[in-house]
Design a protein around this motif. Structure first.
Motif, PDB file in Angstrom:
ATOM      1  N   VAL A 244       0.613  -1.189   0.581  1.00 17.04           N
ATOM      2  CA  VAL A 244       0.414   0.293   0.050  1.00 17.04           C
ATOM      3  C   VAL A 244       0.710   1.306  -0.288  1.00 17.04           C
ATOM      4  CG1 VAL A 244      -1.692   0.902   1.245  1.00 17.04           C
ATOM      5  CG2 VAL A 244      -1.877  -1.460   1.035  1.00 17.04           C
ATOM      6  N   CYS A 245       1.998   1.298   0.124  1.00 19.53           N
ATOM      7  CA  CYS A 245       3.240   2.142   0.259  1.00 19.53           C
ATOM      8  C   CYS A 245       3.538   3.040  -1.005  1.00 19.53           C
ATOM      9  CB  CYS A 245       4.644   1.957   1.193  1.00 19.53           C
ATOM     10  SG  CYS A 245       4.042   2.185   2.604  1.00 19.53           S
ATOM     11  N   GLU A 246       2.547   2.008  -2.210  1.00 16.18           N
ATOM     12  CA  GLU A 246       3.004   2.696  -3.628  1.00 16.18           C
ATOM     13  C   GLU A 246       2.124   3.737  -3.764  1.00 16.18           C
ATOM     14  OE1 GLU A 246       6.194   1.763  -5.171  1.00 16.18           O
ATOM     15  OE2 GLU A 246       6.679   0.754  -3.990  1.00 16.18           O
ATOM     16  N   VAL A 247       1.283   3.394  -2.596  1.00 13.27           N
ATOM     17  CA  VAL A 247      -0.910   3.687  -3.492  1.00 13.27           C
ATOM     18  C   VAL A 247      -0.332   5.140  -3.935  1.00 13.27           C
ATOM     19  CG1 VAL A 247      -2.521   4.181  -3.701  1.00 13.27           C
ATOM     20  CG2 VAL A 247      -1.331   1.207  -2.862  1.00 13.27           C
ATOM     21  N   PRO A 248      -0.114   6.118  -2.857  1.00 11.95           N
ATOM     22  CA  PRO A 248       0.134   7.416  -2.975  1.00 11.95           C
ATOM     23  C   PRO A 248       0.814   7.909  -4.221  1.00 11.95           C
ATOM     24  CG  PRO A 248       0.326   6.595  -0.450  1.00 11.95           C
ATOM     25  CD  PRO A 248       0.477   5.276  -1.404  1.00 11.95           C
ATOM     26  N   THR A 249       2.212   7.106  -4.124  1.00 11.89           N
ATOM     27  CA  THR A 249       2.849   7.004  -5.676  1.00 11.89           C
ATOM     28  C   THR A 249       2.437   7.259  -7.473  1.00 11.89           C
ATOM     29  OG1 THR A 249       4.530   7.221  -4.275  1.00 11.89           O
ATOM     30  CG2 THR A 249       5.179   6.751  -6.979  1.00 11.89           C
ATOM     31  N   LEU A 250       1.157   6.105  -6.925  1.00 17.30           N
ATOM     32  CA  LEU A 250       0.961   6.024  -8.079  1.00 17.30           C
ATOM     33  C   LEU A 250      -0.472   6.866  -8.214  1.00 17.30           C
ATOM     34  CD1 LEU A 250       0.329   1.909  -7.636  1.00 17.30           C
ATOM     35  CD2 LEU A 250       1.265   3.513  -9.519  1.00 17.30           C
ATOM     36  N   ILE A 251      -0.811   7.191  -7.510  1.00 15.97           N
ATOM     37  CA  ILE A 251      -2.044   7.987  -7.492  1.00 15.97           C
ATOM     38  C   ILE A 251      -1.525   9.812  -7.955  1.00 15.97           C
ATOM     39  CG2 ILE A 251      -3.978   9.850  -6.397  1.00 15.97           C
ATOM     40  CD1 ILE A 251      -4.324   6.999  -4.380  1.00 15.97           C
ATOM     41  N   ASP A 252      -0.590  10.191  -7.465  1.00 11.92           N
ATOM     42  CA  ASP A 252       0.080  11.203  -7.680  1.00 11.92           C
ATOM     43  C   ASP A 252       0.717  10.926  -9.291  1.00 11.92           C
ATOM     44  OD1 ASP A 252       0.161  12.282  -4.855  1.00 11.92           O
ATOM     45  OD2 ASP A 252       2.430  11.794  -5.138  1.00 11.92           O
ATOM     46  N   GLN A 253       1.064   9.841  -9.999  1.00 11.62           N
ATOM     47  CA  GLN A 253       1.543   9.685 -11.234  1.00 11.62           C
ATOM     48  C   GLN A 253       0.185   9.832 -12.357  1.00 11.62           C
ATOM     49  OE1 GLN A 253       3.909   6.313 -10.959  1.00 11.62           O
ATOM     50  NE2 GLN A 253       5.708   6.574 -10.413  1.00 11.62           N
ATOM     51  N   ARG A 254      -1.210   8.990 -11.414  1.00 12.28           N
ATOM     52  CA  ARG A 254      -1.908   9.726 -12.319  1.00 12.28           C
ATOM     53  C   ARG A 254      -3.109  10.393 -13.236  1.00 12.28           C
ATOM     54  NH1 ARG A 254      -5.647   5.283 -13.239  1.00 12.28           N
ATOM     55  NH2 ARG A 254      -8.266   5.897 -14.227  1.00 12.28           N
ATOM     56  N   LEU A 255      -2.557  11.375 -11.456  1.00 12.71           N
ATOM     57  CA  LEU A 255      -3.196  12.525 -11.491  1.00 12.71           C
ATOM     58  C   LEU A 255      -2.173  13.635 -12.589  1.00 12.71           C
ATOM     59  CD1 LEU A 255      -4.807  15.194 -10.720  1.00 12.71           C
ATOM     60  CD2 LEU A 255      -3.487  15.419  -8.561  1.00 12.71           C
TER      61      LEU A 255
END
Length: 202
Positions: free
Chosen positions: A179-190
């Motif tokens: 789950v620690c990867e999720v914030p970065t994935l959200i950033d990249q998506r936005l």
């Protein structure tokens, strides 16, 4: 029985080695990645100001439905980008529509991030409590094993309890790493979707 204690001790050592907060401002933050409480507008948007649309995207049924779809992480980024292109190509006011979509995405994905961050810190607090319980039960198990004569029934019961606690503890630890990867994935998506919006607005 001592083998079980060894496994549990190793788990606790692994967790304590990774649970030390890198940033004292966020003592419950469990990730190697630095905690960024929210996405900065300037980091993801170089288009015109969205101050004039703010929360207006919620009042447009088509835009809000599109934003909900775009913000869903199971929708591939490429599919989301095509949806943006298709929507804006049919919009009579592409500039305003683009700003509305971005404003909605910015709000929605920041809210997603906040939920993920709060969840990670909540799990860290649970892990801390669980680690204390495991340590106390491990000490009790060692005391029972050293007793003369040892109460084998109690030893077996506590040993089984410890193994179950350790399994839950380790499962949580593995989930946190993912789950620690999720914030970065959200950033990249936005960032990727905001670039598509800006390109379509030009």
């Amino acid at each position: 029985m001592n083998g079980s204690i060894g496994i549990i001790t190793a788990l606790l050592l692994i967790w304590s080695g990774t649970a030390q907060a890198a940033d004292p401002r966020y003592p419950d933050w469990p990730c190697i990645q630095a905690k960024v409480p929210e996405i900065s507008l300037a980091a993801v948007w170089a288009g015109p100001s969205i101050d004039d649309v703010s929360s207006a995207w919620k009042d447009d049924a088509q835009v809000s439905a599109l934003v909900e779809r775009l913000a869903t992480r199971r929708v591939p980024v490429e599919e989301a980008q095509k949806a943006i292109t298709d929507f804006l190509s049919q919009s009579p006011d592409k500039a305003r529509a683009g700003k509305l979509i971005f404003a909605g995405l910015f709000d929605s994905l920041n809210a997603q991030r906040a939920t993920v961050l709060a969840g990670l810190e909540r799990v860290t607090r649970k892990q801390r409590e669980a680690a204390d319980r495991v340590r106390a039960d491990t000490a009790m198990l060692q005391t029972l094993q050293n007793a003369s004569p040892p109460d084998q029934a109690k030893i077996d019961e506590l040993n089984n309890k410890l193994l179950w606690e350790a399994r839950i503890f380790d499962d949580r630890r593995r989930v946190v790493t993912f789950v620690c990867e999720v914030p970065t994935l959200i950033d990249q998506r936005l960032f990727a979707l905001s670039r598509t919006i800006q390109q379509e607005m030009e």
